[in-house]
Design a protein around this motif. Structure first.
Motif: not given
Length: 239
Positions: A19-23
């Motif tokens: 999630i954090l890598g995408d956002k």
């Protein structure tokens, strides 16, 4: 001795990283900084919706019951991506202490909303002038440098008469932003006969000691993630 995460904890770590890598990109962080925003509400809602915020909280109160290591697995990636989300504050400083020391009414009132991300909570841990409990049970005094204190709607306030849960919209409470070297303002809370709710029956010293041990470990997880990111950046630059 095996220091690896259990399967469930590793799943939380992997999902958080995804999630954090995408956002949470450099462009996103720059955008939030330029807008003067210190909470990435969209990412916070994604983490809550995926069950990450509530992973460590009791299953009977909206969480997954995976325990403390589940939240540190997520917090390491919060540090790695410098995500502007109150995982440390809302879960470790507030949610877990409410689960450990609160009575059933307090757990039922607050933990489901913390797990869902709807309620941001924090705690006042830095020593300051202090807060006293008046004869009629109201809180008066001040506490300084409360992380996510400007965004939180629930704060744990230590007093000589235990730790009290305080709604930040309560009459008589004033919040003032204090700048920090992180760029994320913390809050000075000034209380004038504010009504709170004593957390369970344990003494403040016992609760604060319990919180600080876990906060210190969670900060180490944050720093481990940040160091990992710094090493990756240095390696990319060297290449």
């Amino acid at each position: 001795m095996d220091f690896n995460y259990a399967e469930e904890e590793q799943a939380i770590a992997d999902l958080t990283a995804q999630i954090l890598g995408d956002k949470v990109t450099h462009e996103r962080l720059r955008e939030l900084s330029n807008e003067g925003r210190h909470l990435d509400q969209d990412v916070w809602e994604l983490l809550a919706g995926a069950g990450i915020v509530g992973a460590a909280l009791p299953a009977e109160h909206g969480g997954s019951g995976l325990g403390y290591l589940a939240v540190t697995a997520a917090i390491e990636h919060v540090g790695r991506y410098a995500a502007l989300v109150p995982m440390l504050e809302s879960v470790v400083m507030a949610g877990l202490p409410i689960a450990e020391f609160g009575d059933e009414r307090q757990r039922a009132a607050h933990l489901p909303d913390i797990a869902s991300g709807e309620l941001i909570a924090t705690a006042a841990l830095v020593e300051g002038p202090g807060v006293r409990v008046d004869a009629d049970g109201a809180l008066t005094g001040s506490v300084g440098m409360v992380p996510y204190g400007m965004e939180a709607t629930l704060v744990l306030i230590p007093t000589d008469d235990g730790v009290h849960l305080l709604d930040t919209s309560a009459p008589g409470l004033d919040r003032t932003a204090r700048q920090t070297t992180t760029g994320h303002p913390q809050a000075m809370l000034t209380l004038h006969a504010v009504r709170g709710d004593r957390l369970g029956t344990a003494a403040a010293a016992e609760i604060l000691s319990w919180i600080r041990l876990r906060v210190d470990a969670a900060i180490c997880s944050t720093l481990a993630g940040a160091c990992h990111a710094a090493l990756d950046l240095a390696a990319d630059y060297a290449k």
